[in-house]
Design an enzyme around this catalytic site. Structure first.
Site, PDB file in Angstrom:
ATOM      1  N   TRP A 186       0.853  -1.186   0.000  1.00 50.91           N
ATOM      2  CA  TRP A 186       0.000   0.000   0.000  1.00 50.91           C
ATOM      3  C   TRP A 186       0.891   1.238   0.000  1.00 50.91           C
ATOM      4  O   TRP A 186       1.845   1.311   0.765  1.00 50.91           O
ATOM      5  CB  TRP A 186      -0.935   0.050   1.215  1.00 50.91           C
ATOM      6  N   GLU A 225      -3.187  -2.892  -2.350  1.00 51.30           N
ATOM      7  CA  GLU A 225      -4.276  -2.258  -1.608  1.00 51.30           C
ATOM      8  C   GLU A 225      -4.569  -0.846  -2.117  1.00 51.30           C
ATOM      9  O   GLU A 225      -3.699   0.021  -2.124  1.00 51.30           O
ATOM     10  CB  GLU A 225      -3.903  -2.196  -0.120  1.00 51.30           C
ATOM     11  N   LYS A 227      -6.861   2.832  -2.140  1.00 56.24           N
ATOM     12  CA  LYS A 227      -7.408   3.746  -1.140  1.00 56.24           C
ATOM     13  C   LYS A 227      -8.161   4.862  -1.836  1.00 56.24           C
ATOM     14  O   LYS A 227      -7.865   5.201  -2.982  1.00 56.24           O
ATOM     15  CB  LYS A 227      -6.252   4.292  -0.301  1.00 56.24           C
ATOM     16  N   ASP A 258      -9.592  -2.894   2.085  1.00 57.86           N
ATOM     17  CA  ASP A 258      -9.605  -2.289   3.410  1.00 57.86           C
ATOM     18  C   ASP A 258     -10.974  -1.645   3.568  1.00 57.86           C
ATOM     19  O   ASP A 258     -11.375  -0.805   2.749  1.00 57.86           O
ATOM     20  CB  ASP A 258      -8.485  -1.238   3.507  1.00 57.86           C
ATOM     21  N   HIS A 261     -11.496   2.114   3.108  1.00 58.71           N
ATOM     22  CA  HIS A 261     -10.954   2.785   1.924  1.00 58.71           C
ATOM     23  C   HIS A 261     -11.953   3.039   0.806  1.00 58.71           C
ATOM     24  O   HIS A 261     -11.588   3.088  -0.368  1.00 58.71           O
ATOM     25  CB  HIS A 261      -9.777   1.985   1.370  1.00 58.71           C
ATOM     26  N   HIS A 285      -8.575  -6.052   4.982  1.00 63.69           N
ATOM     27  CA  HIS A 285      -8.148  -5.227   6.102  1.00 63.69           C
ATOM     28  C   HIS A 285      -9.436  -4.785   6.774  1.00 63.69           C
ATOM     29  O   HIS A 285     -10.060  -3.819   6.341  1.00 63.69           O
ATOM     30  CB  HIS A 285      -7.352  -4.000   5.632  1.00 63.69           C
ATOM     31  N   ASP A 293     -11.678   7.490   6.878  1.00 63.19           N
ATOM     32  CA  ASP A 293     -10.866   6.297   7.113  1.00 63.19           C
ATOM     33  C   ASP A 293     -10.186   6.411   8.477  1.00 63.19           C
ATOM     34  O   ASP A 293      -8.974   6.506   8.582  1.00 63.19           O
ATOM     35  CB  ASP A 293      -9.832   6.205   5.976  1.00 63.19           C
ATOM     36  N   ASP A 295      -9.945   4.392  11.077  1.00 60.56           N
ATOM     37  CA  ASP A 295      -9.291   3.240  11.699  1.00 60.56           C
ATOM     38  C   ASP A 295      -9.676   3.024  13.154  1.00 60.56           C
ATOM     39  O   ASP A 295      -8.825   2.754  14.004  1.00 60.56           O
ATOM     40  CB  ASP A 295      -7.767   3.331  11.523  1.00 60.56           C
ATOM     41  N   ASP A 325      -6.927  -4.098  10.255  1.00 59.38           N
ATOM     42  CA  ASP A 325      -6.142  -2.871  10.075  1.00 59.38           C
ATOM     43  C   ASP A 325      -6.857  -1.696  10.721  1.00 59.38           C
ATOM     44  O   ASP A 325      -7.734  -1.090  10.128  1.00 59.38           O
ATOM     45  CB  ASP A 325      -5.913  -2.606   8.575  1.00 59.38           C
TER      46      ASP A 325
HETATM   47  C1  RNT Z   1      -3.507   2.840   4.997  1.00 56.88           C
HETATM   48  C2  RNT Z   1      -3.682   1.405   4.656  1.00 56.88           C
HETATM   49  C3  RNT Z   1      -2.559   0.498   5.103  1.00 56.88           C
HETATM   50  C4  RNT Z   1      -2.052   0.842   6.474  1.00 56.88           C
HETATM   51  C5  RNT Z   1      -1.103  -0.169   7.043  1.00 56.88           C
HETATM   52  C6  RNT Z   1      -0.369   0.365   8.205  1.00 56.88           C
HETATM   53  O1  RNT Z   1      -4.611   3.578   4.761  1.00 56.88           O
HETATM   54  O2  RNT Z   1      -4.885   0.933   5.172  1.00 56.88           O
HETATM   55  O3  RNT Z   1      -2.967  -0.814   5.012  1.00 56.88           O
HETATM   56  O4  RNT Z   1      -3.079   1.040   7.388  1.00 56.88           O
HETATM   57  O5  RNT Z   1      -0.302  -0.648   6.057  1.00 56.88           O
HETATM   58 ZN    ZN Z   2      -5.241  -1.177   5.146  1.00 60.01          ZN
END
Ligand code: RNT
Ligand code: ZN
Length: 418
Positions: A186, A225, A227, A258, A261, A285, A293, A295, A325
């Site tokens: 990513w 990955e 985003k 993810d 994302h 993720h 996003d 997290d 994640d």
């Molecule tokens: C970032 C991505 C990625 C990270 C990790 C730390 O937006 O989701 O996967 O969170 O690699």
């Molecule tokens: Zn991620």
């Protein structure tokens, strides 16, 4: 919780599910096999252990300053080992390149080698974990707006070299553990404002990826990955979903989804069945985006439950790698891990307990009221009795009992870290 009580509730639940044609024993056996790739970076708010003068915060953002984060490899390992005592099943640990065992020396990202991860491989083996891996292109003086998509050859080559080395490290891990190491790629590459060379940067990224992926390996698997946007890079993301879906389908790479994302109203669950027709495997993720996003810690919400259900319905448990994640620095980090892992397992358990045969019969006959009604009833079926029994069988805390264990660990260990 009392063992007897768990056992009794399970027997009742088992009968109830059997009335709907669901075999709880089979669901439990399936759940037992689901390995979750635990992201190492919740333990220390994505700081890592490089000796390069610290991460500069570009590309990624953790918020909060709850005391007790892991300050070094030993503490991280100690925390993960604690987490493992509170979850059932055999799992994986997902490392980022910045978490290497660099022996107190500065090792730049274009110089990392498998030797920097040997102690991890051994530790993982001793703890019955398999390793996954990630290249790290954020938080570095060379992490400009563009890395692998940079028109500047020096910058681009630096990151190509880093990512190639990460693949070699993943290969070494996979070989050591006799199980493919899944390596995620990513990058944050993008622009804050209106961009007029969108095609060019994407073309550069495609070329960089082709170069990175030239060496074929047998003990590692690549995943890519996408985003939607990054903070400070709101207008344009080179590695968008369209980009990686196209690249993944064309080059048969694993696509990482993810859950943070995408546009917030987009269903990630609905993507599973489409992707599986065109890419070999999927990496997840699992996260919890709040307004962006963000997290937040994964919980058992509709999004997580639907995602797990769609994977089970597609019969795709062997083609989907489940990783987490998120990084919440505002609460107890061991607790953050345990909640997220257990909630993900609960989501899969609910999926495995779905009375899908009946639901599909209704659907085939056009009985849509009946389909919806049974889905509603399934939500309040005694799945939690099956869950507690799963914990009991695995000899880990059932119900809310893990809260006290984490409080104790905080008192004894993490609160003493300054
Ligand atoms: C970032 C991505 C990625 C990270 C990790 C730390 O937006 O989701 O996967 O969170 O690699
Ligand atoms: Zn991620």
């Amino acid at each position: 919780m009392k063992h007897e009580q768990i056992q009794k509730s399970y027997e009742i639940a088992k009968e109830r599910y059997a009335q709907l044609g669901v075999d709880t024993e089979k669901a439990l056996a399936e759940l037992q096999k689901i390995a979750i790739s635990i992201h190492c970076w919740q333990s220390d708010d994505v700081s890592g252990f490089e000796q390069l003068g610290g991460m500069d915060g570009s590309g990624i953002q953790a918020t909060g300053n709850y005391p007790g984060k892991a300050r070094n490899i030993d503490e991280l390992r100690q925390d993960i080992a604690k987490v493992l005592t509170l979850i059932a099943g055999k799992h994986r640990l997902n490392l980022h390149a910045i978490y290497g065992d660099f022996g107190g020396k500065p090792v730049d990202r274009d110089k990392i080698e498998p030797t920097h991860f040997e102690s991890w491989m051994q530790w993982a083996k001793d703890n019955d974990l398999k390793l996954d891996f990630n290249s790290t292109s954020f938080g570095h003086p060379k992490s400009e707006n563009l890395t692998l998509a940079s028109p500047n050859k020096d910058i681009r080559d630096f990151w190509i070299e880093h990512t190639k080395r990460c693949r070699a490290i993943s290969e070494a891990m996979g070989k050591f553990q006799n199980d493919p190491c899944i390596m995620n790629l990513w990058i944050h590459d993008g622009m804050k404002d209106l961009t007029v060379n969108r095609y060019k940067y994407r073309q550069i990224l495609e070329q960089s990826l082709d170069e990175i992926f030239t060496i074929p390996y047998t003990n590692m698997k690549d995943c890519i990955e996408a985003k939607l946007f990054g903070i400070g890079l709101e207008s344009y993301t080179v590695g968008s979903y369209d980009f990686y879906l196209g690249y993944g389908a064309k080059k048969q790479k694993i696509v990482t989804l993810d859950t943070g994302h995408f546009h917030l109203s987009e269903s990630i669950a609905d993507k599973i069945s489409s992707l599986l027709l065109f890419v070999p495997e999927i990496m997840l993720h699992v996260s919890r985006p709040i307004r962006w996003d963000s997290d937040h810690v994964t919980i058992l919400n509709d999004e997580t439950a639907d995602l797990a259900k769609e994977i089970v319905r597609a019969g795709a448990l062997s083609r989907v790698h489940v990783g987490l994640d998120y990084f919440d620095a505002s609460i107890n980090r061991i607790g953050a891990y345990v909640i997220g892992i257990r909630s993900t397992q609960k989501a899969f358990l609910q999926g495995l307990l779905e009375p899908v045969t009946h639901l599909r019969e209704y659907e085939a006959r056009g009985q849509y009221f009946e389909r919806l009604a049974l889905m509603e009833e399934a939500k309040t079926m005694p799945w939690n009795a099956v869950w507690d029994y799963f914990c009991l069988k695995n000899n880990v805390a059932a119900g809310e009992d893990y809260i006290a264990e984490i409080q104790q660990y905080e008192k004894d260990v993490t609160s003493k870290r300054s």
